[in-house]
Scaffold this motif. Structure first.
Motif, PDB file in Angstrom:
ATOM      1  N   TYR A  52     -47.881 -36.009   3.941  1.00 18.24           N
ATOM      2  CA  TYR A  52     -46.943 -36.813   4.706  1.00 18.24           C
ATOM      3  C   TYR A  52     -46.262 -35.962   5.775  1.00 18.24           C
ATOM      4  O   TYR A  52     -45.963 -34.781   5.544  1.00 18.24           O
ATOM      5  CB  TYR A  52     -45.852 -37.392   3.791  1.00 18.24           C
ATOM      6  CG  TYR A  52     -46.375 -38.106   2.574  1.00 18.24           C
ATOM      7  CD1 TYR A  52     -46.661 -39.468   2.596  1.00 18.24           C
ATOM      8  CD2 TYR A  52     -46.578 -37.409   1.382  1.00 18.24           C
ATOM      9  CE1 TYR A  52     -47.136 -40.123   1.460  1.00 18.24           C
ATOM     10  CE2 TYR A  52     -47.054 -38.050   0.243  1.00 18.24           C
ATOM     11  CZ  TYR A  52     -47.340 -39.408   0.293  1.00 18.24           C
ATOM     12  OH  TYR A  52     -47.814 -40.052  -0.829  1.00 18.24           O
ATOM     13  N   ASP A  53     -46.011 -36.566   6.930  1.00 20.29           N
ATOM     14  CA  ASP A  53     -45.180 -35.942   7.945  1.00 20.29           C
ATOM     15  C   ASP A  53     -44.015 -36.880   8.232  1.00 20.29           C
ATOM     16  O   ASP A  53     -44.211 -38.013   8.679  1.00 20.29           O
ATOM     17  CB  ASP A  53     -45.967 -35.675   9.232  1.00 20.29           C
ATOM     18  CG  ASP A  53     -45.103 -34.948  10.255  1.00 20.29           C
ATOM     19  OD1 ASP A  53     -45.105 -33.712  10.244  1.00 20.29           O
ATOM     20  OD2 ASP A  53     -44.421 -35.621  11.050  1.00 20.29           O
ATOM     21  N   SER A  54     -42.810 -36.427   7.964  1.00 22.84           N
ATOM     22  CA  SER A  54     -41.644 -37.308   8.059  1.00 22.84           C
ATOM     23  C   SER A  54     -41.332 -37.716   9.485  1.00 22.84           C
ATOM     24  O   SER A  54     -40.647 -38.712   9.707  1.00 22.84           O
ATOM     25  CB  SER A  54     -40.418 -36.622   7.438  1.00 22.84           C
ATOM     26  OG  SER A  54     -40.105 -35.429   8.143  1.00 22.84           O
ATOM     27  N   TYR A  55     -41.840 -36.955  10.458  1.00 21.92           N
ATOM     28  CA  TYR A  55     -41.565 -37.300  11.855  1.00 21.92           C
ATOM     29  C   TYR A  55     -42.677 -38.122  12.479  1.00 21.92           C
ATOM     30  O   TYR A  55     -42.520 -38.716  13.534  1.00 21.92           O
ATOM     31  CB  TYR A  55     -41.344 -36.023  12.673  1.00 21.92           C
ATOM     32  CG  TYR A  55     -40.784 -36.277  14.049  1.00 21.92           C
ATOM     33  CD1 TYR A  55     -39.502 -36.780  14.217  1.00 21.92           C
ATOM     34  CD2 TYR A  55     -41.545 -36.014  15.183  1.00 21.92           C
ATOM     35  CE1 TYR A  55     -38.990 -37.004  15.472  1.00 21.92           C
ATOM     36  CE2 TYR A  55     -41.032 -36.248  16.453  1.00 21.92           C
ATOM     37  CZ  TYR A  55     -39.759 -36.736  16.590  1.00 21.92           C
ATOM     38  OH  TYR A  55     -39.247 -36.969  17.840  1.00 21.92           O
ATOM     39  N   GLY A  56     -43.832 -38.150  11.828  1.00 22.65           N
ATOM     40  CA  GLY A  56     -44.916 -38.994  12.318  1.00 22.65           C
ATOM     41  C   GLY A  56     -45.820 -38.351  13.347  1.00 22.65           C
ATOM     42  O   GLY A  56     -46.504 -39.049  14.083  1.00 22.65           O
ATOM     43  N   ASP A  57     -45.858 -36.990  13.374  1.00 16.48           N
ATOM     44  CA  ASP A  57     -46.742 -36.343  14.347  1.00 16.48           C
ATOM     45  C   ASP A  57     -47.652 -35.304  13.694  1.00 16.48           C
ATOM     46  O   ASP A  57     -48.161 -34.414  14.355  1.00 16.48           O
ATOM     47  CB  ASP A  57     -45.946 -35.702  15.486  1.00 16.48           C
ATOM     48  CG  ASP A  57     -45.000 -34.607  15.002  1.00 16.48           C
ATOM     49  OD1 ASP A  57     -44.895 -34.400  13.777  1.00 16.48           O
ATOM     50  OD2 ASP A  57     -44.370 -33.954  15.847  1.00 16.48           O
ATOM     51  N   GLY A  58     -47.894 -35.441  12.384  1.00 20.45           N
ATOM     52  CA  GLY A  58     -48.815 -34.547  11.708  1.00 20.45           C
ATOM     53  C   GLY A  58     -48.335 -33.106  11.726  1.00 20.45           C
ATOM     54  O   GLY A  58     -47.174 -32.807  11.973  1.00 20.45           O
ATOM     55  N   ILE A  59     -49.269 -32.167  11.447  1.00 23.22           N
ATOM     56  CA  ILE A  59     -48.910 -30.751  11.461  1.00 23.22           C
ATOM     57  C   ILE A  59     -49.784 -29.997  12.459  1.00 23.22           C
ATOM     58  O   ILE A  59     -50.058 -28.817  12.313  1.00 23.22           O
ATOM     59  CB  ILE A  59     -49.018 -30.114  10.057  1.00 23.22           C
ATOM     60  CG1 ILE A  59     -50.374 -30.432   9.399  1.00 23.22           C
ATOM     61  CG2 ILE A  59     -47.893 -30.587   9.179  1.00 23.22           C
ATOM     62  CD1 ILE A  59     -50.557 -29.729   8.071  1.00 23.22           C
ATOM     63  N   ASN A  60     -50.245 -30.708  13.463  1.00 23.52           N
ATOM     64  CA  ASN A  60     -51.034 -30.088  14.532  1.00 23.52           C
ATOM     65  C   ASN A  60     -50.599 -30.732  15.832  1.00 23.52           C
ATOM     66  O   ASN A  60     -51.366 -31.383  16.521  1.00 23.52           O
ATOM     67  CB  ASN A  60     -52.522 -30.307  14.293  1.00 23.52           C
ATOM     68  CG  ASN A  60     -53.382 -29.439  15.184  1.00 23.52           C
ATOM     69  OD1 ASN A  60     -52.875 -28.673  15.990  1.00 23.52           O
ATOM     70  ND2 ASN A  60     -54.684 -29.572  15.045  1.00 23.52           N
ATOM     71  N   SER A  61     -49.329 -30.528  16.171  1.00 25.77           N
ATOM     72  CA  SER A  61     -48.694 -31.328  17.203  1.00 25.77           C
ATOM     73  C   SER A  61     -48.330 -30.566  18.466  1.00 25.77           C
ATOM     74  O   SER A  61     -47.531 -31.021  19.246  1.00 25.77           O
ATOM     75  CB  SER A  61     -47.419 -31.953  16.622  1.00 25.77           C
ATOM     76  OG  SER A  61     -46.586 -30.936  16.106  1.00 25.77           O
ATOM     77  N   GLY A  62     -48.934 -29.396  18.654  1.00 22.64           N
ATOM     78  CA  GLY A  62     -48.619 -28.632  19.840  1.00 22.64           C
ATOM     79  C   GLY A  62     -47.533 -27.601  19.623  1.00 22.64           C
ATOM     80  O   GLY A  62     -47.175 -26.856  20.519  1.00 22.64           O
ATOM     81  N   TYR A  63     -46.990 -27.531  18.400  1.00 20.29           N
ATOM     82  CA  TYR A  63     -45.965 -26.552  18.067  1.00 20.29           C
ATOM     83  C   TYR A  63     -46.494 -25.578  17.033  1.00 20.29           C
ATOM     84  O   TYR A  63     -45.777 -25.046  16.214  1.00 20.29           O
ATOM     85  CB  TYR A  63     -44.711 -27.266  17.568  1.00 20.29           C
ATOM     86  CG  TYR A  63     -44.230 -28.259  18.573  1.00 20.29           C
ATOM     87  CD1 TYR A  63     -43.477 -27.842  19.655  1.00 20.29           C
ATOM     88  CD2 TYR A  63     -44.605 -29.585  18.486  1.00 20.29           C
ATOM     89  CE1 TYR A  63     -43.078 -28.746  20.626  1.00 20.29           C
ATOM     90  CE2 TYR A  63     -44.211 -30.487  19.453  1.00 20.29           C
ATOM     91  CZ  TYR A  63     -43.447 -30.060  20.518  1.00 20.29           C
ATOM     92  OH  TYR A  63     -43.066 -30.957  21.472  1.00 20.29           O
ATOM     93  N   GLY A  64     -47.793 -25.311  17.075  1.00 24.52           N
ATOM     94  CA  GLY A  64     -48.489 -24.520  16.086  1.00 24.52           C
ATOM     95  C   GLY A  64     -49.564 -25.389  15.477  1.00 24.52           C
ATOM     96  O   GLY A  64     -49.306 -26.505  15.046  1.00 24.52           O
ATOM     97  N   ALA A  65     -50.783 -24.887  15.450  1.00 24.98           N
ATOM     98  CA  ALA A  65     -51.903 -25.697  14.978  1.00 24.98           C
ATOM     99  C   ALA A  65     -51.956 -25.687  13.453  1.00 24.98           C
ATOM    100  O   ALA A  65     -52.770 -24.991  12.841  1.00 24.98           O
ATOM    101  CB  ALA A  65     -53.218 -25.191  15.572  1.00 24.98           C
ATOM    102  N   GLY A  66     -51.053 -26.425  12.819  1.00 25.90           N
ATOM    103  CA  GLY A  66     -51.033 -26.512  11.372  1.00 25.90           C
ATOM    104  C   GLY A  66     -52.251 -27.229  10.840  1.00 25.90           C
ATOM    105  O   GLY A  66     -52.965 -27.927  11.558  1.00 25.90           O
ATOM    106  N   SER A  67     -52.510 -27.050   9.550  1.00 24.98           N
ATOM    107  CA  SER A  67     -53.687 -27.674   8.948  1.00 24.98           C
ATOM    108  C   SER A  67     -53.479 -27.818   7.453  1.00 24.98           C
ATOM    109  O   SER A  67     -52.572 -27.217   6.869  1.00 24.98           O
ATOM    110  CB  SER A  67     -54.946 -26.836   9.218  1.00 24.98           C
ATOM    111  OG  SER A  67     -54.836 -25.563   8.598  1.00 24.98           O
ATOM    112  N   PHE A  68     -54.319 -28.633   6.840  1.00 28.77           N
ATOM    113  CA  PHE A  68     -54.336 -28.724   5.383  1.00 28.77           C
ATOM    114  C   PHE A  68     -55.780 -28.752   4.915  1.00 28.77           C
ATOM    115  O   PHE A  68     -56.674 -29.259   5.602  1.00 28.77           O
ATOM    116  CB  PHE A  68     -53.575 -29.960   4.880  1.00 28.77           C
ATOM    117  CG  PHE A  68     -54.227 -31.273   5.213  1.00 28.77           C
ATOM    118  CD1 PHE A  68     -55.177 -31.845   4.368  1.00 28.77           C
ATOM    119  CD2 PHE A  68     -53.897 -31.952   6.378  1.00 28.77           C
ATOM    120  CE1 PHE A  68     -55.771 -33.063   4.680  1.00 28.77           C
ATOM    121  CE2 PHE A  68     -54.495 -33.166   6.703  1.00 28.77           C
ATOM    122  CZ  PHE A  68     -55.438 -33.725   5.850  1.00 28.77           C
TER     123      PHE A  68
END
Length: 498
Positions: A374-390
């Motif tokens: 889940y992303d509480s803000y609605g922009d995933g974890i790869n949103s241009g502020y660090g290429a997060g991943s799972f």
């Protein structure tokens, strides 16, 4: 034309400031989270003058409704509010007899301003809350406050507002389109479909039900709408799999014009991956549909959850700069019990990524599970502020779910199996040492191959049968051995420590 995503109440201040500038440079890439073509969630809200407004009442009376979701502190919202576009729309095209509507109105539009960020009436009046000004004076159309005094902000969630302003157009058929900050919004009214004109006319929408099955069964559902002038009281719904009819459901009810109903259909069983399911709704009120073009056959392909996975499952989360937005869980599909959780994580002081400590969970045999992130803000974890991943992998190295670019949530489904679980009766016939190991791992016993996976499920070394395996090239850490024998697969964790 601009969009503001600055939220002074939100702890994601730095992120939103950056996103504001990015938005100004790339307006065309921003989209609302409530997809165009969605059914408008119903609401009844009271304006600042104490008048209650019911959305569906306006729609049922043939009005196209424009809703401006804004926040008092949002500069672009303030600019659009003062452009006069919605003011002219309401005064020249609003409901006859309503306050501030011209006598020669076209009488086919309604306009609302919803302050959706829980700011107060005082803030709307230009006092406090970092407000951009006095939103009330001179505004001819209804203003709705969501500070909890009269209305709460549930409507903001229902309409999935991801940025300010979000301006929606709702046609009389209750279908939503994000229309943006148009300087001439009345020109958009003609995109609404013509009003209902036939007695017997059923409408269906694109399939939005489940398509993923763990064990070959799922329960399809559809949404129907009465697009006829008389009540819709009956309908026949046929479901086919790969072209062969499997069920016919006689629906009955009493839907007025434009009213909708969600219909749960008989469960489908014995499905396989990529099976083609079609749903066809016919015979409204026992007669021929007057306009079959608005209820075409619905179709989708079945997705099958990953089968026969290992019981040991590892979740690796690499968060972006805003780890506090990220949480996840693994749920037992049968019981609904949550068996593993993770997050929220710490935020970074600057844009980047952080590899969180992997979480390994041992699950039950022959059980269906769903992993959801889940992303509480609605922009995933790869949103241009660090290429997060799972990444979710089992002890055999099978990827069960992966990604990073999503909106509110993502994930995957899988079923554990007996064929890949640890084979306990092999333990006595295999001897694996030393553990921890430094350079050379010894495996005594009869086996075919051994695969070594790191904690992220990546295959880092493979070997045919040999007593001694050189692991000196591997970094310190915990690894999983998959040792293949004629009786099955033996899994064992080892630690490399130099």
């Amino acid at each position: 034309m601009y969009i503001c995503v600055l939220n002074l109440k939100n702890p994601k201040m730095k992120k939103i400031l950056l996103l504001t500038f990015a938005t100004l440079l790339s307006f065309s890439n921003v989209q609302a989270q409530l997809p165009d073509g969605s059914l408008a969630p119903a609401w009844a809200l009271t304006d600042l003058n104490g008048t209650e407004h019911v959305l569906y009442d306006y729609l049922d009376n043939g009005y196209t409704v424009f809703i401006d979701f804004s926040a008092v502190w949002c500069g672009p919202c303030w600019s659009y509010h003062n452009s006069g576009a919605l003011e002219d729309l309401y005064m020249n095209h609003g409901p006859a007899g309503m306050p501030n509507v011209n006598a020669n109105t076209t009488d086919d539009v309604m306009v609302f301003f919803i302050e959706g960020d829980e700011n107060t009436v005082a803030n709307l009046g230009g006092v406090g809350g970092n407000t951009a000004g006095d939103w009330i004076t001179g505004t001819p159309y209804p203003i709705i406050c969501t500070d909890g005094t009269v209305n709460n902000d549930n409507v903001t969630g229902d309409y999935q507002i991801g940025y300010w302003p979000t301006v929606y157009q709702v046609c009389p058929d209750r279908i939503v389109t994000e229309c943006g900050q148009s300087s001439n919004p009345y020109s958009l009214v003609n995109v609404c479909p013509p009003p209902a004109s036939n007695d017997n006319d059923a409408r269906t929408f694109d399939y939005a039900g489940e398509t993923l099955t763990c064990e070959g069964d799922l329960v399809p559902e559809i949404t129907i709408q009465n697009y006829g002038l008389i009540p819709l009281t009956s309908l026949s719904i046929e479901v086919s799999v790969n072209g062969s009819p499997v069920s016919t459901t006689p629906w009955s009810g009493n839907l007025t014009t434009y009213a909708t109903d969600n219909i749960t259909l008989p469960a489908l069983t014995g499905l396989a991956a990529n099976d083609a399911v079609t749903i066809n709704a016919t015979s409204p009120n026992g007669t021929i549909d007057a306009d079959p073009s608005n209820n075409p056959t619905i179709s989708f392909n079945v997705e099958m959850a990953t089968q026969n996975t290992h019981q040991d499952v590892t979740v690796q989360i690499n968060t972006d700069a805003y780890g506090s937005e990220t949480t996840w869980d693994i749920t037992d599909d049968a019981s609904g019990a949550v068996v593993a959780v993770g997050g929220p994580y710490n935020n970074l002081s600057a844009a980047g990524i952080t590899a969180q400590t992997p979480v390994t969970t041992t699950l039950s045999d022959l059980t269906c599970y769903t992993f959801t992130i889940y992303d509480s803000y609605g922009d995933g974890i790869n949103s241009g502020y660090g290429a997060g991943s799972f990444t979710v992998i089992d002890a055999n190295g099978t990827t069960l779910a992966s990604g990073g670019t999503f909106t509110d949530e993502d994930g995957g489904a899988f079923k554990t199996g007996s064929s890949t679980v640890e084979v306990h009766d092999l333990i006595s016939s295999l001897s694996i040492y030393p553990n921890p190991v430094k350079n050379t791992l010894t495996i005594e016993g009869i086996y075919t191959t051994v695969d070594i996976f790191d904690m992220f499920g990546k295959l880092v070394l493979s070997s045919e049968y040999t007593n001694n395996i050189n692991v000196s090239s591997l970094a310190n850490g915990i690894y999983t051995l998959n040792i293949t024998t004629e009786k099955g697969i033996h899994n064992q964790k080892i630690t490399i420590s130099k």
